[in-house]
Design an enzyme around this catalytic site. Structure first.
Site, short mmCIF file in Angstrom:
data_model
loop_
_atom_site.label_atom_id
_atom_site.label_comp_id
_atom_site.label_asym_id
_atom_site.label_seq_id
_atom_site.Cartn_x
_atom_site.Cartn_y
_atom_site.Cartn_z
N GLN A 73 13.74 37.30 -27.28
CA GLN A 73 12.52 36.86 -27.97
C GLN A 73 12.65 35.43 -28.50
O GLN A 73 11.69 34.88 -29.03
CB GLN A 73 12.17 37.82 -29.12
CG GLN A 73 11.90 39.24 -28.67
CD GLN A 73 10.62 39.37 -27.84
OE1 GLN A 73 9.77 38.47 -27.79
NE2 GLN A 73 10.48 40.49 -27.13
N SER B 283 15.27 37.45 -20.66
CA SER B 283 14.36 38.00 -19.65
C SER B 283 13.25 36.99 -19.36
O SER B 283 12.59 36.53 -20.29
CB SER B 283 13.69 39.28 -20.18
OG SER B 283 14.20 40.41 -19.55
N THR C 78 17.94 43.73 -19.69
CA THR C 78 18.65 45.02 -19.70
C THR C 78 19.91 44.92 -18.84
O THR C 78 20.99 45.38 -19.23
CB THR C 78 17.72 46.15 -19.22
OG1 THR C 78 16.59 46.18 -20.08
CG2 THR C 78 18.40 47.50 -19.24
N HIS D 266 10.29 37.45 -18.00
CA HIS D 266 8.89 37.87 -18.17
C HIS D 266 8.41 37.81 -19.61
O HIS D 266 7.23 38.02 -19.88
CB HIS D 266 8.67 39.27 -17.59
CG HIS D 266 9.26 40.39 -18.39
ND1 HIS D 266 8.51 41.18 -19.21
CD2 HIS D 266 10.53 40.84 -18.49
CE1 HIS D 266 9.29 42.10 -19.77
NE2 HIS D 266 10.52 41.91 -19.35
N ASN E 298 11.89 41.88 -31.62
CA ASN E 298 10.68 42.00 -30.79
C ASN E 298 9.51 42.65 -31.52
O ASN E 298 8.36 42.39 -31.20
CB ASN E 298 10.99 42.77 -29.50
CG ASN E 298 11.82 44.01 -29.74
OD1 ASN E 298 12.83 43.97 -30.44
ND2 ASN E 298 11.38 45.13 -29.21
N THR F 29 21.67 39.70 -2.96
CA THR F 29 20.91 38.49 -2.63
C THR F 29 19.99 38.12 -3.79
O THR F 29 19.33 38.98 -4.36
CB THR F 29 20.11 38.71 -1.35
OG1 THR F 29 21.04 39.07 -0.32
CG2 THR F 29 19.35 37.46 -0.93
N CYS G 238 8.28 49.87 -24.89
CA CYS G 238 9.05 50.97 -24.31
C CYS G 238 8.78 52.28 -25.03
O CYS G 238 8.84 53.34 -24.44
CB CYS G 238 10.53 50.70 -24.40
SG CYS G 238 10.95 49.04 -24.08
N1 PLP Z 1 15.80 42.81 -25.80
C1 PLP Z 1 14.65 42.56 -26.44
C2 PLP Z 1 14.69 41.94 -27.81
C3 PLP Z 1 13.44 42.86 -25.83
O1 PLP Z 1 12.29 42.61 -26.48
C4 PLP Z 1 13.44 43.45 -24.55
C5 PLP Z 1 12.17 43.85 -23.92
O2 PLP Z 1 11.28 44.38 -24.58
C6 PLP Z 1 14.66 43.68 -23.92
C7 PLP Z 1 15.82 43.35 -24.58
C8 PLP Z 1 14.74 44.30 -22.55
O3 PLP Z 1 14.23 43.40 -21.62
P1 PLP Z 1 13.90 43.86 -20.10
O4 PLP Z 1 13.09 45.11 -20.21
O5 PLP Z 1 13.14 42.72 -19.58
O6 PLP Z 1 15.17 44.08 -19.42
#
Ligand code: PLP
Length: 768
Positions: free
Chosen positions: A195, A215, A71, A217, A163, A253, A342
Site C-alpha cells: 500500500q 503488487s 502474495t 495492481h 490496507n 517465463t 479478501c
Molecule cells: N499486502 C497488502 C497490504 C495488501 O493490501 C494485499 C492485497 O490486498 C496483499 C498484501 C496481497 O496482494 P496480492 O493479492 O496482490 O498478492
C-alpha cells in the site's frame, strides 16, 4: 459514471500501462530467455523496467525480482528467511546459541503474512510460535512489546501502510529496535510495501529491511505482476525452481505484458505525470471528509488522519451496519468496501479494527474508502456529490438523526438482529405506528425513526414475556415520551381502557386494526397480534409460537406446555391455514410462514392441527425435541427446536436470457426490486410509474417483504415473481421464502444488477 473508491483492493489499469501491455502482446512478444533478436528486445525491456523500479524504490543494491504479486513475494521472503533459520538450527552453528521462540507479525498485517509464516513454519518443521505484535488504538505497532520480544524472534514482518485503515507504520522506530540488537540476535525483517508503493518513500536499504514485496495492481498495473526486493546478503531460497529465469531466483517465463505495464506506471510515477503530489492528495481527503461528515453527521473516523495515507479513509456510522452502508453507496454507483476485499464476502468484523481495540459497534459498521494517487479533481467532486446524495437518501428514510422531511412510511417493516425479529406497523394516513417485539439493539434506530416520522407511537407490544431477559419496550417508550399514546397498558404493552383494567378491544391505526389473541404455550402469556386492513386479516404476529422451521420451546419456568396444542388449534381456527404468520425469530431468512406451509415441514404441528395427538402427547413429543437445545449460531438461546429436515434450498436463479423468455411467455410476470428504499432512490433505475410497462416493476424492499406476502400468496401459483437486487443475495432470499410458502413461480435474477449491462438490463429487459 461509476465512482470507484476501493483503490486499496485494486485499481484500474492506467491507459499507458494498457498500451504498453498490448504492444508486448501484439508486437514485442519475445521470450527474454531467447537469444535471437525478438528475445533480446524482450530482455532489454525487462532490464529497463527493473532499472526504473530500482530508481523509484531507491535501491541500488540487492535483488529486485519480478513475480506474480505480493502474495508470492511474501511466500518467497518467508520461505527464504525460515529456510535460513532452519539451516542454522540444523548446522548447530558455532557461537552462542540463539534461544529462538517467535515468528512475529503485526496484528493488522494482511492475512497473507501470518498464513505464510504458519505454512512454512509447519512445512519446514521449525516449530516456532507465530505471534502477533500488538498495535495501539492508533494502529501502530507497540514498540516496547517488540523490543521485549525481538531478541527471541527469527523473523519480524511489519507492513509499511495498512490496507484497511491507511495507518503508516513507524518503520524508523522498528528499524531502531532491530538495530539495537546484537547482529547475531537480529531477526530477518520483511516490510510489506504493497500500500506504500507510489505513496511513501520506503528507504529500504537505509532501514536495513531484508525483504519487501509489492503488487502492481494496487498502483494501476494489471493483476499478476509484482516485485520483491531482497537486501544484498539476505538469505534467499527460490519458491519456484525450473528454467532458471530471474537468475534462477524465480523460474518461469516472465509475465512480459505485466512487466511492460508496470514499467509504464513506474515511468509516469518517476516523471511526475498522472500522479498527484502529497498536498493535492491531502486536499482531496479533506473534501471527502467534509462530504462524509455532511452526509453522516454522527460518523467516526477509525484511525488518526495524521498517521494515515491521505488516500484511505476508514469510518463508522453509529447504528448503521457496514452492509447497509455498502448497499447505499453501491446504489449511488460509489464502490467502497467494508474492509479488505479478501474478507469482504464473509460478514465478519474487521480483525484490523479489532486489533486496534475498537468496540464491536464500531467494527460492525466500518467502511473503507480509498482512492489512487492518479485520481483527479472532477472525480473527487463527483464522489463528494454522490456521498452527499447518500446522506440525503438516509435522511428521507429516517435513518439519519438529522432527517426532517421523510417519505411517509406505511405498512409492515421487519428489523432483524441475530435472528430475532422486530416488527413495525405504520399507517401513513393516521400517522400512527406500533412496534411489536422491540429489541434493545434497535432502540436508537426505532426512536429516531418514530421522531423523524412524527408518528404517534400507539403501542410497543411484546408477544410474550422473555425467559432470559427483560423486554426493551420500556426503554423504547421512554425514548419518545412526546409521541407515546398516554394511558395504562398490560404487561405486554396492550392498552387498557381508561380508568379500568379491561384491555381495549382493538388498536386502531387508520383503516388498519390490531386485535389480540391469547395463545399460551411458549409462555403463559404468549399472545398473537392480528393485523386487519379494510379487507380483512393480513398478518398475524405470532411471536415464538410458530416460527419458520420450529415451534417455540416450552421448557421455561413460565411456559405452558400443556396449553400449546390447543393454542395452535385456536390460532388455526381464527386465522385459517393460509394467513401470513410473522415470527419473533427467523434464523434462516424465511421471513414468515403459514400454518399450511409449516405443517408440511413440521410433523408435530401437523399432528396438533389434525388432532392426532392430544395435549399431553404433544407436550411430551415436544419436550423430546427440546431436550438438548444448543445455543444458536449467534450464541443466543434457541427459541425452539429447529426441524433440520425442513432445510429448504432450491434453484431459483434465472439469467437474462431466461428472464426474457419468462417475460415473453408470462405477460403478467412481475419484477420486484427488493433493495431498500434509500438504495432505490439513489439507483439509476428510471422512475417506475413513468415507464410504460411500469406495472410489471414493483419496489418491495426486503424489509417490507412480509407486507407484500398476503397479496403475492393470493396470486395464481404459476404467475412469475422475479426478484432482483444489487448482488442477487437478497433477491435469492425472497425467492426461497416464496417457494417455501408454496409460490412455485418465484425466481431470482442471477448475479443481481451488478452483472447487468446497465442500459441493456434496465431498459430492454426489465421494461420490455
Ligand atoms: N499486502 C497488502 C497490504 C495488501 O493490501 C494485499 C492485497 O490486498 C496483499 C498484501 C496481497 O496482494 P496480492 O493479492 O496482490 O498478492
Amino acid at each position: 459514471m461509476e465512482i470507484y473508491l476501493d483503490a486499496n483492493a485494486t485499481t484500474p489499469v492506467l491507459a499507458q500501462a494498457r498500451a504498453a501491455a498490448m504492444a508486448v502482446m501484439d508486437q514485442d512478444f519475445g521470450n527474454p530467455s531467447s537469444i535471437h533478436s525478438t528475445g533480446l528486445k524482450a530482455r532489454a525491456l525487462m532490464d529497463t523496467v527493473r532499472a526504473r523500479a530500482r530508481r523509484v524504490l531507491g535501491v541500488a543494491t540487492g535483488e529486485l525480482l519480478f513475480l506474480s504479486g505480493a502474495t508470492e513475494g511474501i511466500q518467497t521472503a518467508v520461505l527464504s528467511a525460515l529456510s535460513a533459520l532452519r539451516q542454522r538450527r540444523d548446522e548447530d552453528a558455532p557461537g552462542p546459541a540463539r534461544d529462538l521462540r517467535w515468528l512475529l507479525y503485526g496484528a493488522t498485517e494482511h492475512k497473507a503474512v501470518p498464513e505464510a509464516l504458519r505454512h512454512w513454519n509447519r512445512l519446514l518443521g521449525l516449530d516456532l510460535e507465530v505471534k502477533a505484535i500488538p498495535v495501539g488504538r492508533d494502529g501502530r505497532h507497540d514498540l516496547d512489546w517488540l523490543r521485549a520480544h525481538a531478541p527471541q524472534a527469527g523473523m519480524v514482518c511489519t507492513m509499511a501502510a495498512n490496507n484497511e485503515t491507511g495507518v503508516i507504520s513507524d518503520l524508523d522506530g522498528i528499524a531502531a529496535v532491530l538495530a539495537s540488537l546484537e547482529a547475531t540476535q537480529r531477526p530477518f525483517w520483511m516490510v510489506d510495501g504493497v500500500q506504500a508503493l507510489g505513496k511513501l518513500p520506503l528507504r529500504l536499504e537505509a532501514r536495513g529491511i531484508d525483504y519487501a514485496p509489492f503488487s502492481g495492481h494496487k498502483l494501476y498495473a494489471p493483476k499478476g505482476i509484482g516485485l520483491l526486493y531482497v537486501r544484498a546478503g539476505a538469505p534467499f531460497t527460490p519458491l519456484l525452481a525450473g528454467g532458471g529465469q530471474e537468475s534462477a531466483l524465480r523460474s518461469g517465463t516472465e509475465n512480459m505484458s505485466g512487466i511492460a505495464a508496470l514499467g509504464a506506471v513506474l515511468a509516469a510515477l518517476e516523471e511526475g505525470r498522472d500522479f498527484r503530489d502529497g498536498p493535492t492528495l491531502h486536499s482531496y481527503r479533506e473534501r471527502l471528509t467534509q462530504a462524509l461528515t455532511d452526509a453522516f453527521p454522527a460518523l467516526q473516523f477509525n484511525a488518526p488522519p495524521d498517521l494515515c495515507l491521505p488516500t484511505t479513509l476508514n469510518f463508522s456510522v453509529p447504528g448503521l451496519s457496514s452492509k447497509l452502508l455498502l448497499d447505499l453507496f453501491d446504489a449511488a454507483d460509489v464502490r467502497v468496501s467494508g474492509g479488505s476485499a479478501c474478507s469482504a464476502a464473509k460478514a465478519q468484523p474487521s480483525y484490523v479494527l479489532e486489533a486496534m481495540g475498537l468496540p464491536a459497534s464500531q467494527t460492525a459498521s466500518a467502511v473503507r474508502l480509498s482512492f489512487g494517487p492518479a485520481t483527479d479533481d472532477a472525480f473527487i467532486r463527483e464522489a463528494c456529490a454522490r456521498i452527499r446524495a447518500c446522506g440525503e437518501a438516509l435522511r428521507e428514510n429516517c435513518l439519519s438523526p438529522t432527517g426532517n422531511q421523510p417519505l411517509p412510511a406505511d405498512g409492515v417493516t421487519r428489523f432483524v438482529v441475530d435472528g430475532a425479529c422486530c416488527w413495525l406497523v405504520a399507517d401513513a394516513a393516521s400517522q400512527r405506528c406500533v412496534v411489536i417485539d422491540p429489541l434493545p439493539e434497535l432502540n436508537d434506530r426505532l426512536s429516531q425513526w418514530v421522531r423523524c416520522q412524527g408518528y404517534a407511537l400507539a403501542a410497543v407490544l411484546d408477544t410474550h414475556s422473555h425467559g432470559d431477559h427483560a423486554s426493551s419496550a420500556a426503554s423504547l417508550r421512554a425514548a419518545v415520551p412526546e409521541l407515546l399514546a398516554p394511558g395504562e397498558t398490560d404487561a405486554l404493552g396492550w392498552p387498557l381502557v381508561d380508568g379500568r383494567h379491561d384491555r381495549v378491544a382493538a388498536l386502531v391505526l387508520g383503516e388498519r386494526r390490531l386485535t389480540r389473541l391469547p395463545i399460551p404455550g411458549h409462555t403463559e402469556d404468549s399472545t398473537a397480534y392480528l393485523l386487519h386492513d379494510a379487507h380483512g386479516l393480513t398478518t398475524a404476529f405470532v411471536g415464538d409460537m410458530v416460527m419458520p422451521g420450529a415451534l417455540g420451546r416450552s421448557d421455561f419456568d413460565q411456559s405452558a406446555p400443556f396449553a400449546y396444542r390447543d393454542s395452535l388449534r385456536q390460532l388455526a381456527e381464527v386465522v385459517g391455514p393460509h394467513a401470513v404468520l410473522a415470527p419473533a425469530h427467523d434464523y434462516d431468512n424465511r421471513f414468515a410462514s403459514t400454518l399450511s406451509a409449516e405443517s408440511a415441514y413440521q410433523p408435530l404441528l401437523a399432528h396438533a392441527l389434525r388432532g392426532t395427538l392430544d395435549a399431553q402427547a404433544f407436550a411430551a413429543a415436544k419436550a423430546g425435541l427440546e431436550r438438548h437445545l444448543a445455543l444458536t449460531e449467534y450464541q443466543t438461546m434457541a427459541c425452539g427446536a429447529r426441524i433440520d429436515g425442513s432445510r429448504f434450498e432450491v434453484d431459483t436463479e434465472v439469467d437474462l436470457a431466461a428472464l426474457r423468455d419468462l417475460l415473453e411467455r408470462h405477460p403478467q410476470a412481475r419484477l420486484i426490486d427488493v433493495r431498500e428504499p434509500y438504495e432505490q432512490r439513489l439507483s439509476l433505475l428510471p422512475d417506475l410509474p413513468e415507464r410504460g410497462a411500469g406495472h410489471r416493476l414493483q419496489a418491495t424492499p426486503l424489509s417490507r417483504l412480509v407486507d407484500a406476502l398476503p397479496e403475492w400468496l393470493s396470486l395464481p401459483a404459476d404467475q412469475p415473481l422475479v426478484f432482483f437486487c444489487r448482488s442477487g443475495n437478497r433477491s435469492a432470499q425472497a425467492a426461497q421464502a416464496l417457494r417455501r410458502l408454496g409460490h412455485e413461480a418465484a425466481f431470482t435474477l442471477a448475479g443481481g444488477l451488478a452483472l447487468w449491462p446497465k442500459e441493456a438490463a434496465i431498459d430492454s429487459a426489465l421494461y420490455v
